[in-house]
Design a protein around this motif. Structure first.
Motif, mmCIF file in Angstrom:
data_model
loop_
_atom_site.group_PDB
_atom_site.id
_atom_site.type_symbol
_atom_site.label_atom_id
_atom_site.label_comp_id
_atom_site.label_asym_id
_atom_site.label_seq_id
_atom_site.Cartn_x
_atom_site.Cartn_y
_atom_site.Cartn_z
ATOM 1 N N ARG A 175 0.336 -0.921 0.612
ATOM 2 C CA ARG A 175 -0.063 0.029 -0.079
ATOM 3 C C ARG A 175 0.628 1.295 -0.416
ATOM 4 O O ARG A 175 0.078 2.604 0.243
ATOM 5 N N VAL A 179 0.223 5.180 0.477
ATOM 6 C CA VAL A 179 0.983 5.714 1.637
ATOM 7 C C VAL A 179 1.201 7.246 0.534
ATOM 8 O O VAL A 179 1.231 8.312 1.340
ATOM 9 N N PRO A 230 -6.153 6.187 -2.825
ATOM 10 C CA PRO A 230 -5.807 6.531 -1.242
ATOM 11 C C PRO A 230 -6.677 7.239 -0.445
ATOM 12 O O PRO A 230 -6.866 7.046 0.879
ATOM 13 N N VAL A 233 -8.860 4.144 1.288
ATOM 14 C CA VAL A 233 -7.322 3.175 1.931
ATOM 15 C C VAL A 233 -7.345 3.903 2.974
ATOM 16 O O VAL A 233 -7.706 3.019 3.877
ATOM 17 N N PHE A 234 -7.441 5.050 3.337
ATOM 18 C CA PHE A 234 -7.778 6.571 4.174
ATOM 19 C C PHE A 234 -9.172 5.952 4.733
ATOM 20 O O PHE A 234 -8.938 5.605 6.603
ATOM 21 N N SER A 270 3.906 -1.128 5.219
ATOM 22 C CA SER A 270 3.556 -0.641 3.979
ATOM 23 C C SER A 270 2.043 0.368 5.337
ATOM 24 O O SER A 270 1.823 1.299 4.758
ATOM 25 N N ASP A 271 1.348 -1.360 5.777
ATOM 26 C CA ASP A 271 0.035 -0.891 6.123
ATOM 27 C C ASP A 271 0.878 -0.308 7.184
ATOM 28 O O ASP A 271 -0.040 0.796 8.143
ATOM 29 N N VAL A 274 0.259 3.232 6.131
ATOM 30 C CA VAL A 274 -0.722 3.781 6.295
ATOM 31 C C VAL A 274 -1.191 4.054 8.083
ATOM 32 O O VAL A 274 -1.668 5.112 8.136
#
Length: 465
Positions: A175, A179, A230, A233-234, A270-271, A274
Motif C-alpha cells: 500500500r 501512503v 488514497p 485506503v484512508f 506499508s500498512d 498508512v
C-alpha cells in the motif's frame, strides 16, 4: 495488601486524578481545516506542563491497569463479541444502488458547482461539502458508525461498469502508493489553496477522477481501491474502528475498535506506514494552524528559505520521524524480550492501535469545525443550486475544549486496549505479552502529550499559504 493491589490502586488513582485535571481545563477550540479556521485566544487554566504531564500519565495509568487483565478468555470475549442483524438481500442491493446514485450525483455537483458557483469558499457548494461534509463529517461517520464508502465511491461505480484489470499489480508495492497518495492529498489541502479557491478544488477533483478511474480500469477495481487509491485506503482503515459493518448476512455489530484486533488488515510495513500517516497528517495540520507553529515557520522563512520548502521539511521530516519512532519501538521490543518475533512483525502487530489514536485525533480536530459549519452544510446539500447570501456559522461554547481533550484521551485509551489484546494474541507468555507493550505505550504517551499540546494552543491561519 499485596503489591498487585497497591499497583492497581495507584493506577486507578493516577487515572482519575489525570482525567479530572485535564477535563477541568477550558482548552481552546479545536483546529479546523486549513484556511477555514478562526483563531482562538483561550488560555490554559492550569500550567501547561501539568496539563501535558497528566495527559501522559492518563495513558500510562491505563496501560498499567490493562496489564492486570491477564485472563485470555475475558480478553477474547471483549474483542470477539458480536451481534448480527439480518437484512434482506433485496433491501441491501437497493441501498447499494442508492449509494451509487448519491455518490455520482455528488461528484458531478462538486465539479460543476466548483467551477460555476460563487468563488467564495464560505458559500461555494464544493468547498463546504468536501471539507465540512466529507473531510470532517463523513470521516467521523466512518469510524463512529460504519464504512459505507464502497457503496458511495463514485469512481468505483464508474470503473466497475466497464471491463478492468488488464495489468497485474506487483504485490511487493503493498500500500505504499496509498501512503504517497494520502501525503499528496494532505499537501494539496494545506499548500495548494483548494480550501479557498473553488475553481481550483473543482480542477483537482476532475483530475483525481480521471486518474482514479483510469487506474482502476488498468489495474482492476479491487486492487486499485484496496491498495492504491488514497481516499479508499484512508476510509477503510478508519472503518475498522466503527461498531457496524455490512456482512454477507446483514449488519454486524461489534464493540468500537475491536475489528482492529481481529481483522488483520495490517499485513506488511506499508500498512504500518498508512496507520502512521493517519496520525501524522492530523498532527501536522494541527501544528501549522497554531500561532506557535506559524511563528516557527515565519522565523525560518525570514532567513531566506522558500516557504513551501519549510512546510515540506516539517511535513515529510515529521512523518519520517513518526514512522521511525514507531519502528524503533518495535525494534526495542524485539531486543528486550525473548521472542522469535521480528521487529517487522511486531510493528505490524501493534500498528492497528495507531488507527484508534488517529480516530481520537480526528474527532478532536474536526468535531467543533463540523458542528460550527453544520448549518452551512445542511443549506448546501438541501439547496445546492441556490447558495445562501448570508451563511450561518455556529459559535461554540467554551466547554467544547473539554470535549477535544476527552476525544484524544478516549482514542489513546482504546489504543492501549487494542495493543493489549494484540499482545495476548501474539505471545504465549503473559509476561512477554505485558512487557512487549511498554515501548509502544511510551510512544503513545509521547503522541498524547504532543496532541494535547497542539489542541491547547491558540489557532491562526498558516502564513504564506
Amino acid at each position: 495488601m499485596t503489591r498487585s493491589k497497591l499497583l492497581r490502586r495507584f493506577g486507578v488513582g493516577m487515572l482519575v486524578t489525570s482525567l479530572l485535571a485535564l477535563l477541568s481545563d477550558p482548552v481552546a477550540a479545536s483546529n479546523a481545516a486549513v484556511g477555514l479556521a478562526g483563531a482562538s485566544q483561550e488560555n490554559l487554566a492550569v500550567p501547561r506542563w501539568l496539563y501535558l504531564a497528566t495527559g501522559g500519565a492518563t495513558v500510562g495509568a491505563s496501560a498499567l491497569l490493562a496489564s492486570f487483565v491477564t485472563d485470555r478468555r475475558f480478553i477474547d470475549r471483549i474483542h470477539l463479541w458480536r451481534e448480527s442483524v439480518a437484512v434482506d438481500g433485496a433491501i441491501r442491493r437497493g441501498l447499494v444502488l442508492v449509494g451509487h446514485a448519491i455518490g455520482l450525483v455528488l461528484l458531478v455537483l462538486l465539479v460543476y458547482l466548483g467551477y460555476t458557483g460563487p468563488q467564495v469558499p464560505t458559500v461555494n457548494f464544493a468547498v463546504i461539502v468536501v471539507f465540512a461534509g466529507f473531510r470532517a463529517g463523513y470521516t467521523m461517520f466512518t469510524y463512529l458508525v460504519g464504512d459505507t464508502w464502497r457503496a458511495l465511491n463514485p469512481w468505483r461505480t464508474l470503473a466497475s461498469a466497464v471491463p478492468n484489470g488488464f495489468v497485474e499489480y506487483p504485490e511487493r508495492f503493498g500500500r505504499w502508493p496509498a501512503v504517497a497518495g494520502i501525503l499528496a492529498l494532505v499537501w494539496v489541502e494545506t499548500a495548494a489553496g483548494v480550501t479557498r479557491q473553488p475553481e481550483l478544488l473543482a480542477l483537482a477533483l476532475a483530475g483525481y477522477s480521471v486518474v482514479t478511474v483510469a487506474g482502476a480500469i488498468l489495474l482492476g477495481v479491487e486492487t486499485w481501491f484496496d491498495r492504491i487509491d488514497p481516499v479508499s485506503v484512508f476510509l477503510h482503515f478508519y472503518g475498522r474502528v466503527a461498531p457496524l459493518r455490512w456482512t454477507d448476512d446483514g449488519l454486524s455489530v461489534r464493540l468500537p475498535g475491536m475489528r482492529l484486533v481481529t481483522d488483520d488488515y495490517v499485513a506488511d510495513v506499508s500498512d504500518v506506514a498508512v496507520a502512521v500517516v493517519l496520525v501524522w497528517e492530523l498532527t501536522f495540520s494541527g501544528f501549522v494552524t497554531t500561532q506557535q507553529g506559524a511563528a516557527v515557520i515565519t522565523t525560518i522563512v525570514e532567513t531566506g528559505v522558500p516557504p513551501l520548502l519549510v512546510y515540506a521539511f516539517f511535513y515529510l521530516g515529521g512523518y519520517a520521524a513518526f514512522l521511525g519512532l514507531f519502528l524503533l519501538a518495535a525494534r526495542v521490543t524485539a531486543d528486550r524480550i525473548e521472542t522469535f518475533e521480528t521487529p517487522r512483525s511486531l510493528a505490524i502487530t501493534f500498528a492497528p492501535s495507531l488507527v484508534a489514536i488517529a480516530a481520537g485525533y480526528h474527532l478532536a480536530h474536526y468535531f467543533g469545525f463540523f458542528v460550527s459549519l453544520s448549518p452551512m452544510l445542511v443549506g448546501a446539500l438541501s439547496s445546492p443550486l441556490s447558495p445562501p447570501s448570508n451563511p450561518v456559522v455556529l459559535t461554540l461554547p467554551a466547554w467544547f475544549g473539554g470535549l477535544n481533550v476527552a476525544f484524544v484521551l478516549v482514542g489513546h485509551l482504546l489504543a492501549v486496549w487494542v495493543a493489549h489484546s494484540q499482545a495476548y494474541r501474539t505471545f504465549p507468555s503473559r509476561l512477554q505479552a505485558v512487557r512487549s507493550q511498554f515501548p509502544f505505550v511510551a510512544v503513545m504517551i509521547l503522541y498524547t502529550m504532543l496532541s494535547l499540546w497542539l489542541i491547547s494552543l491558540p489557532t491562526t491561519s498558516p502564513p504564506y499559504l
